[in-house]
Design an enzyme around this catalytic site. Structure first.
Site, mmCIF file in Angstrom:
data_model
loop_
_atom_site.group_PDB
_atom_site.id
_atom_site.type_symbol
_atom_site.label_atom_id
_atom_site.label_comp_id
_atom_site.label_asym_id
_atom_site.label_seq_id
_atom_site.Cartn_x
_atom_site.Cartn_y
_atom_site.Cartn_z
ATOM 1 N N ARG A 141 10.870 -1.013 11.228
ATOM 2 C CA ARG A 141 9.722 -0.890 12.131
ATOM 3 C C ARG A 141 9.714 -1.976 13.183
ATOM 4 O O ARG A 141 9.982 -3.139 12.888
ATOM 5 C CB ARG A 141 8.414 -0.928 11.313
ATOM 6 C CG ARG A 141 8.050 0.445 10.782
ATOM 7 C CD ARG A 141 6.958 0.420 9.780
ATOM 8 N NE ARG A 141 5.762 -0.294 10.186
ATOM 9 C CZ ARG A 141 4.648 -0.322 9.470
ATOM 10 N NH1 ARG A 141 4.593 0.353 8.331
ATOM 11 N NH2 ARG A 141 3.610 -0.996 9.873
ATOM 12 N N LYS A 158 0.838 -1.206 0.000
ATOM 13 C CA LYS A 158 0.000 0.000 0.000
ATOM 14 C C LYS A 158 0.875 1.259 0.000
ATOM 15 O O LYS A 158 0.696 2.150 -0.820
ATOM 16 C CB LYS A 158 -0.944 0.010 1.222
ATOM 17 C CG LYS A 158 -1.830 -1.225 1.305
ATOM 18 C CD LYS A 158 -2.761 -1.181 2.495
ATOM 19 C CE LYS A 158 -2.065 -1.255 3.842
ATOM 20 N NZ LYS A 158 -1.421 -2.559 4.126
ATOM 21 N N ARG A 170 -0.854 -9.079 13.185
ATOM 22 C CA ARG A 170 -1.384 -8.057 12.267
ATOM 23 C C ARG A 170 -2.208 -8.714 11.162
ATOM 24 O O ARG A 170 -3.242 -8.197 10.759
ATOM 25 C CB ARG A 170 -0.233 -7.236 11.666
ATOM 26 C CG ARG A 170 0.398 -6.300 12.689
ATOM 27 C CD ARG A 170 1.758 -5.805 12.241
ATOM 28 N NE ARG A 170 1.707 -5.018 11.027
ATOM 29 C CZ ARG A 170 2.771 -4.722 10.287
ATOM 30 N NH1 ARG A 170 3.977 -5.141 10.658
ATOM 31 N NH2 ARG A 170 2.644 -4.001 9.208
ATOM 32 N N ARG A 202 11.968 -5.012 5.031
ATOM 33 C CA ARG A 202 11.594 -3.609 4.786
ATOM 34 C C ARG A 202 12.416 -2.646 5.650
ATOM 35 O O ARG A 202 12.659 -2.892 6.820
ATOM 36 C CB ARG A 202 10.116 -3.425 5.108
ATOM 37 C CG ARG A 202 9.712 -1.956 5.161
ATOM 38 C CD ARG A 202 8.254 -1.749 5.135
ATOM 39 N NE ARG A 202 7.572 -2.239 6.317
ATOM 40 C CZ ARG A 202 6.259 -2.138 6.480
ATOM 41 N NH1 ARG A 202 5.524 -1.589 5.539
ATOM 42 N NH2 ARG A 202 5.693 -2.596 7.561
ATOM 43 N N ARG A 260 -10.338 0.381 8.585
ATOM 44 C CA ARG A 260 -9.827 -0.948 8.911
ATOM 45 C C ARG A 260 -10.843 -1.773 9.687
ATOM 46 O O ARG A 260 -10.551 -2.916 10.013
ATOM 47 C CB ARG A 260 -8.602 -0.768 9.793
ATOM 48 C CG ARG A 260 -7.304 -1.194 9.146
ATOM 49 C CD ARG A 260 -6.223 -0.841 10.135
ATOM 50 N NE ARG A 260 -5.025 -1.557 9.914
ATOM 51 C CZ ARG A 260 -3.950 -1.046 9.321
ATOM 52 N NH1 ARG A 260 -3.971 0.161 8.845
ATOM 53 N NH2 ARG A 260 -2.864 -1.773 9.220
HETATM 54 P P1 AP5 Z 1 4.769 -1.633 1.900
HETATM 55 O O1 AP5 Z 1 4.406 -0.816 0.701
HETATM 56 O O2 AP5 Z 1 5.526 -0.964 2.991
HETATM 57 O O3 AP5 Z 1 3.480 -2.401 2.456
HETATM 58 P P2 AP5 Z 1 2.184 -1.837 3.180
HETATM 59 O O4 AP5 Z 1 1.009 -2.528 2.571
HETATM 60 O O5 AP5 Z 1 2.169 -0.336 3.191
HETATM 61 O O6 AP5 Z 1 2.443 -2.454 4.604
HETATM 62 P P3 AP5 Z 1 2.282 -1.845 6.053
HETATM 63 O O7 AP5 Z 1 3.028 -2.791 6.950
HETATM 64 O O8 AP5 Z 1 2.698 -0.413 6.134
HETATM 65 O O9 AP5 Z 1 0.766 -1.979 6.256
HETATM 66 P P4 AP5 Z 1 -0.009 -2.041 7.546
HETATM 67 O O10 AP5 Z 1 -1.378 -1.813 7.039
HETATM 68 O O11 AP5 Z 1 0.171 -3.254 8.371
HETATM 69 O O12 AP5 Z 1 0.665 -0.899 8.432
HETATM 70 P P5 AP5 Z 1 0.170 0.526 8.923
HETATM 71 O O13 AP5 Z 1 1.344 1.407 8.993
HETATM 72 O O14 AP5 Z 1 -1.032 0.980 8.173
HETATM 73 O O15 AP5 Z 1 5.596 -2.906 1.376
HETATM 74 C C1 AP5 Z 1 6.184 -3.803 2.290
HETATM 75 C C2 AP5 Z 1 7.588 -4.192 1.782
HETATM 76 O O16 AP5 Z 1 7.451 -4.969 0.586
HETATM 77 C C3 AP5 Z 1 8.465 -2.981 1.421
HETATM 78 O O17 AP5 Z 1 9.794 -3.233 1.836
HETATM 79 C C4 AP5 Z 1 8.375 -2.894 -0.103
HETATM 80 O O18 AP5 Z 1 9.585 -2.409 -0.670
HETATM 81 C C5 AP5 Z 1 8.103 -4.341 -0.511
HETATM 82 N N1 AP5 Z 1 7.190 -4.442 -1.651
HETATM 83 C C6 AP5 Z 1 6.077 -3.693 -1.877
HETATM 84 N N2 AP5 Z 1 5.483 -4.068 -3.024
HETATM 85 C C7 AP5 Z 1 6.235 -5.084 -3.533
HETATM 86 C C8 AP5 Z 1 6.137 -5.894 -4.714
HETATM 87 N N3 AP5 Z 1 5.138 -5.734 -5.590
HETATM 88 N N4 AP5 Z 1 7.091 -6.843 -4.903
HETATM 89 C C9 AP5 Z 1 8.104 -7.030 -4.007
HETATM 90 N N5 AP5 Z 1 8.248 -6.276 -2.889
HETATM 91 C C10 AP5 Z 1 7.321 -5.325 -2.643
HETATM 92 O O19 AP5 Z 1 -0.362 0.181 10.416
HETATM 93 C C11 AP5 Z 1 0.531 -0.164 11.450
HETATM 94 C C12 AP5 Z 1 -0.260 -0.335 12.731
HETATM 95 O O20 AP5 Z 1 -0.894 0.913 13.105
HETATM 96 C C13 AP5 Z 1 -1.421 -1.344 12.681
HETATM 97 O O21 AP5 Z 1 -0.985 -2.665 12.905
HETATM 98 C C14 AP5 Z 1 -2.343 -0.804 13.794
HETATM 99 O O22 AP5 Z 1 -1.873 -1.169 15.073
HETATM 100 C C15 AP5 Z 1 -2.193 0.701 13.648
HETATM 101 N N6 AP5 Z 1 -3.203 1.276 12.734
HETATM 102 C C16 AP5 Z 1 -2.956 1.884 11.537
HETATM 103 N N7 AP5 Z 1 -4.100 2.283 10.954
HETATM 104 C C17 AP5 Z 1 -5.099 1.915 11.796
HETATM 105 C C18 AP5 Z 1 -6.524 2.025 11.743
HETATM 106 N N8 AP5 Z 1 -7.142 2.584 10.681
HETATM 107 N N9 AP5 Z 1 -7.241 1.518 12.778
HETATM 108 C C19 AP5 Z 1 -6.641 0.948 13.850
HETATM 109 N N10 AP5 Z 1 -5.301 0.806 13.968
HETATM 110 C C20 AP5 Z 1 -4.532 1.281 12.944
#
Ligand code: AP5
Length: 216
Positions: free
Chosen positions: A161, A13, A172, A127, A88
């Site tokens: 992270r 994402k 997660r 990552r 979410r």
């Molecule tokens: P990346 O693009 O970083 O993946 P992502 O989908 O953004 O993953 P996140 O871990 O950031 O998502 P998340 O939803 O768990 O975390 P968030 O910060 O929202 O890609 C990952 C890796 O793969 C990178 O190294 C990239 O280079 C590689 N990659 C990407 N695409 C690729 C491809 N096509 N091929 C190969 N490699 C690839 O949330 C974190 C925490 O915050 C949650 O767990 C929760 O506790 C809290 N939180 C956040 N939002 C909410 C909400 N709305 N409600 C409640 N709690 C929340």
């Protein structure tokens, strides 16, 4: 143009948002980034959030909804926004729907990045990101052009992270399956859900998403 990008942790994402922001001038509203900024600032919200994030659990809906509502109101979102990591839960999806109706705004596309769970642990364990400009990298799939130097800003410090440890990633993924996946039918019924295969290269995924934005 307002978008939601959905998918399990590590689906790509944030990676796709970086490109979409550059190409379409949209503002990325990432609740994960907002929470990590709160953690870094040491605020009360940040202290509460850190415990939940490090355990792989979601942060309570009311805190998240208040946070995102104030961001959508900012003038910088005039050209449109991408919601990354929000909504979410069903409560968040309902609150968003109400909030947007009140502001006479709508969501044009909900992009769901579909990725097999087995690949997610390897994506997240490799990552890292630039400590200064937050550009995202991967040990294997996206190395900086020059080892140890950020392509975008030239900084030499990088971060990993604390919630990317395999045991936290499993929690997660469970939160995604149990609390986030159930909101997908809500958007499917509205006719705005587009499922994109997130297993391809970053470039292939980007081209598919771009096509959806340009041609629906
Ligand atoms: P990346 O693009 O970083 O993946 P992502 O989908 O953004 O993953 P996140 O871990 O950031 O998502 P998340 O939803 O768990 O975390 P968030 O910060 O929202 O890609 C990952 C890796 O793969 C990178 O190294 C990239 O280079 C590689 N990659 C990407 N695409 C690729 C491809 N096509 N091929 C190969 N490699 C690839 O949330 C974190 C925490 O915050 C949650 O767990 C929760 O506790 C809290 N939180 C956040 N939002 C909410 C909400 N709305 N409600 C409640 N709690 C929340």
């Amino acid at each position: 143009m307002n978008l939601i990008i959905l998918g399990p942790p590590g689906a790509g994402k944030g990676t796709q948002c970086e490109r979409l922001v550059e190409t379409f001038g949209l503002v990325q509203l990432s609740t994960g980034d907002m929470l990590r900024a709160e953690v870094t600032s040491g605020s009360e919200l940040g202290k509460k959030a850190k415990i939940l994030i490090d355990a792989g659990n979601l942060v309570p809906d009311d805190l998240i909804i208040a946070m995102i509502s104030s961001q959508i109101d900012r003038p910088s979102t005039e050209n449109g926004f991408i919601l990354d990591g929000f909504p979410r839960t069903t409560a968040q999806a309902n609150a968003l729907h109400k909030m947007l109706s009140e502001k006479s705004l709508k969501i044009d596309h909900v992009i769901q990045l579909a990725v097999d769970e087995e690949i997610i642990v390897s994506r997240l364990s490799g990552r890292f990101s630039c400590a200064k400009c937050h550009a995202g990298y991967h040990d294997i799939f996206k190395k900086p052009n020059k080892d140890g130097i950020c392509d975008k800003c030239g900084a030499q410090e990088f971060l990993r992270r604390s919630d990317d440890k395999p045991e936290t990633v499993r929690s997660r993924l469970r939160a995604y399956r149990e609390q986030t996946a159930p909101i997908l039918p809500f958007y499917d019924e509205k006719g705005v859900l587009k499922v994109v295969d997130g297993m391809g290269s970053m470039e292939d995924v980007y081209n598919t998403v771009r096509e959806i934005i340009l041609n629906g």
